[in-house]
Design an enzyme around this catalytic site. Structure first.
Site, PDB file in Angstrom:
ATOM      1  CG  HIS A 188      -2.099  -0.904   1.080  1.00  0.00           C
ATOM      2  ND1 HIS A 188      -2.840  -0.974  -0.082  1.00  0.00           N
ATOM      3  CD2 HIS A 188      -2.680  -1.773   1.940  1.00  0.00           C
ATOM      4  CE1 HIS A 188      -3.817  -1.857   0.076  1.00  0.00           C
ATOM      5  NE2 HIS A 188      -3.745  -2.343   1.288  1.00  0.00           N
ATOM      6  NE  ARG A 329      -2.980 -10.970 -23.145  1.00  0.00           N
ATOM      7  CZ  ARG A 329      -1.707 -10.661 -23.347  1.00  0.00           C
ATOM      8  NH1 ARG A 329      -1.319 -10.227 -24.523  1.00  0.00           N
ATOM      9  NH2 ARG A 329      -0.828 -10.770 -22.384  1.00  0.00           N
ATOM     10  CD  GLU A 427      -1.550 -12.498 -29.858  1.00  0.00           C
ATOM     11  OE1 GLU A 427      -0.571 -11.947 -29.321  1.00  0.00           O
ATOM     12  OE2 GLU A 427      -2.494 -12.975 -29.209  1.00  0.00           O
ATOM     13  CG  ASP A 451       3.420 -13.000 -29.836  1.00  0.00           C
ATOM     14  OD1 ASP A 451       4.601 -13.391 -29.791  1.00  0.00           O
ATOM     15  OD2 ASP A 451       2.647 -13.076 -28.860  1.00  0.00           O
ATOM     16  NE  ARG A 461       7.389 -11.245 -28.829  1.00  0.00           N
ATOM     17  CZ  ARG A 461       7.012 -10.892 -27.613  1.00  0.00           C
ATOM     18  NH1 ARG A 461       7.616  -9.879 -27.027  1.00  0.00           N
ATOM     19  NH2 ARG A 461       6.048 -11.533 -26.996  1.00  0.00           N
ATOM     20  CB  CYS A 498      -2.642  -3.761 -27.426  1.00  0.00           C
ATOM     21  SG  CYS A 498      -2.663  -5.495 -27.877  1.00  0.00           S
TER      22      CYS A 498
END
Length: 539
Positions: A188, A329, A427, A451, A461, A498
């Site tokens: 916190h 997702r 992707e 991707d 990658r 994205c």
């Protein structure tokens, strides 16, 4: 000069003297009490006083850190009002005839230790909440005043750890930065530091003799520089001034639309990896969350998260974002992301293996549990569901069957839910090539360029040896992106990006001219991108 490395909680540069925060936890003695009822009354009186203090803290936190962060102190009130913690203190007084201070300390240490042993990192951090409540209760019982540490000038505050109460009670104008020996990004204190825009580092191995030392905190690099020389100090002072000027200009864009000079609006959303990242989205004026990576709930866990556990996290994010879009997702494990709760066989080429939606369809029970949690959370905000690694129409059919079963079960269980927009990650080259067909089955596309690039170029990658060959803006990738956008618009649905390419300013204008509707990027990239998009003369 001495350099200490830690972990960044909030970026930024701070320059000043260090003040070491002294821990306010005195040794509590065990004392036999002849009148247990009197001791229970003492406990109840102290509890009521502590709750009054927590209400005041809640009001202060709402002003300084926002209503979401202020909820910490509502939880503390609940824990004092009812539940196992306060009952454990009462039981110890009744059965052992001990003073309330000792009973509270013993109960606090027991519950804190229990939380520390949990697998879930978020739950581990709740040990700090238990100790914070306990410290407050013991202090009230002992008749001591709050906060014996006095800060008389702006300082870099160094501490073993800071409780939420300690953090919110501080005079923000006196704190240049936080430097903690312990803590985590889920604590916190870390959340409050982010909400208050104060540079902060955790897990920094400093010694107490740093008191009074001149220091530089680099929240971007996660470093603490002790006793820098004049040249180094001047260099960082210039960087700090430049950063502040740049941020002032960007802050002027908060509340403004992301619209080109030609009047075309682009939605600018954020990618996040956990519920704690919502603070950064709101601070950077994100228009929503375009990618909420739900796999953080699974990583490092021996057991699958329950439907209820997932529901509470999704619900919290939905409520905090209000009317703003939140796209969750579904689980995307496999390849470089492994979790003990999903044992997977070793694959020769995991990037091409059982990952994303393939893994979900192989484990329909776990997938259904996640879908039920998201559907229920949809009652509390503007949620959408997005499926990763889609390659065929057939996969969408299987997803639809599991989704129907999830809805039917929720109806039978009497749980409220909401029908949500559904989209897919584009992707894979397969999804891009049949995007005209897929567009008829879903409500939106989000192009995952990371991707999509590696599959299109047939290059890993993450392979450092291929760095000189790997070309994110390869013409083949750009052609696929253009095709996906065009097919989406023909079908009357929207398309966004994205992946990392969405934040690469070298291609922003080209994406806008392709007709992209949305870009979802890391929170820190939102305002710089807004500035750029507002400068584009759209053709």
């Amino acid at each position: 000069m001495k350099i200490l490395e830690g972990k960044s909680v909030f970026p930024g540069i701070a320059i000043g003297k260090i003040q070491v925060w002294m821990e306010e936890w005195d040794q509590v003695k065990r004392v036999h009490v002849p009148d247990r009822n009197q001791e229970l009354r003492r406990l109840d009186e102290a509890k009521e006083k502590a709750i009054v203090e927590l209400k005041e803290l809640h009001q202060k936190a709402e002003i300084e850190a926002g209503s979401s962060e202020a909820e910490i102190f509502e939880v503390h009130q609940m824990m004092l009002n009812e539940g196992e913690y306060i009952e454990a203190i009462r039981n110890r007084i009744r059965t052992e005839s001990v003073n309330a201070e000792y009973a509270a300390t013993a109960a606090g240490e027991y519950f804190a230790d229990m939380f520390r042993k949990m697998d879930n990192e978020y739950m581990k951090e709740r040990a700090a909440d238990i100790l914070d409540i306990t410290k407050r209760l013991v202090r009230v019982l002992s008749g001591e005043k709050q906060n014996r540490n006095i800060i008389q000038e702006p300082v870099i505050l160094a501490a073993q750890n800071l409780s939420p109460s300690d953090t919110i009670l501080l005079d923000k104008s006196m704190i240049l930065a936080f430097v903690l020996k312990k803590g985590s990004v889920n604590s916190h204190t870390a959340i409050l530091a982010r909400a208050m825009n104060i540079p902060a580092l955790i897990q920094v191995p400093f010694s107490d003799d740093v008191e009074g030392s001149m220091a530089i905190v680099d929240g971007d690099k996660g470093k603490l520089f002790l006793n820098p020389d004049q040249d180094f100090l001047e260099k960082y002072t210039k960087e700090q001034n430049a950063e502040q000027e740049k941020q002032k200009i960007l802050n002027q864009l908060k509340g403004k639309e992301t619209v080109t000079k030609g009047g075309r609006r682009i939605e600018l959303l954020a990618n996040i990896g956990s519920g704690e990242d919502v603070d950064a989205v709101l601070e950077n004026d994100g228009e929503g969350i375009g990618l909420f990576r739900s796999e953080f709930l699974y990583l490092g866990k021996e057991q699958l998260p329950s439907e209820e556990e997932q529901f509470q996290i999704y619900k919290d994010v939905a409520k905090r974002m209000g009317d703003k879009k939140v796209i969750i997702r579904t689980l995307d494990l496999g390849a470089d992301k492994q979790a003990p709760c999903f044992p997977m066989e070793k694959e020769e080429n995991p990037a091409m293996g059982c990952r994303g939606i393939r893994l979900c369809l192989e484990h329909p029970k776990a997938f259904k549990s996640q879908l039920k949690a998201i559907l229920r959370a949809g009652m509390y905000g503007n949620l959408s569901i997005m499926y990763p690694m889609i390659t065929s129409i057939g996969e969408l059919g299987k997803i639809g069957e599991i989704l129907q079963i999830a809805k039917q079960e929720l109806q039978e269980e009497g749980k409220q839910y909401k029908d949500l927009e559904q989209g897919i990650m584009v992707e894979t080259p397969a999804a891009a090539m049949i995007s005209d067909l897929l567009a008829k089955k879903v409500d939106f596309f989000s192009i995952g360029t990371n991707d999509l690039t590696q599959y299109t170029l047939a290059m890993d990658r993450q392979n450092e040896k291929l760095e000189s060959f790997y070309e994110p803006g390869h013409e083949a990738v750009l052609r696929l992106i253009r095709m996906v956008i065009e097919n989406a618009h023909k079908a009357g649905i929207w398309a966004g990006i994205c992946g990392e390419l969405g934040a690469d300013t070298r291609f922003t204008e080209e994406f806008v001219k392709m007709g992209i509707d949305e870009l979802s990027v890391s929170p820190s990239r939102i305002l710089p991108l807004r500035r750029l998009i507002r400068s584009i003369d759209e053709i």
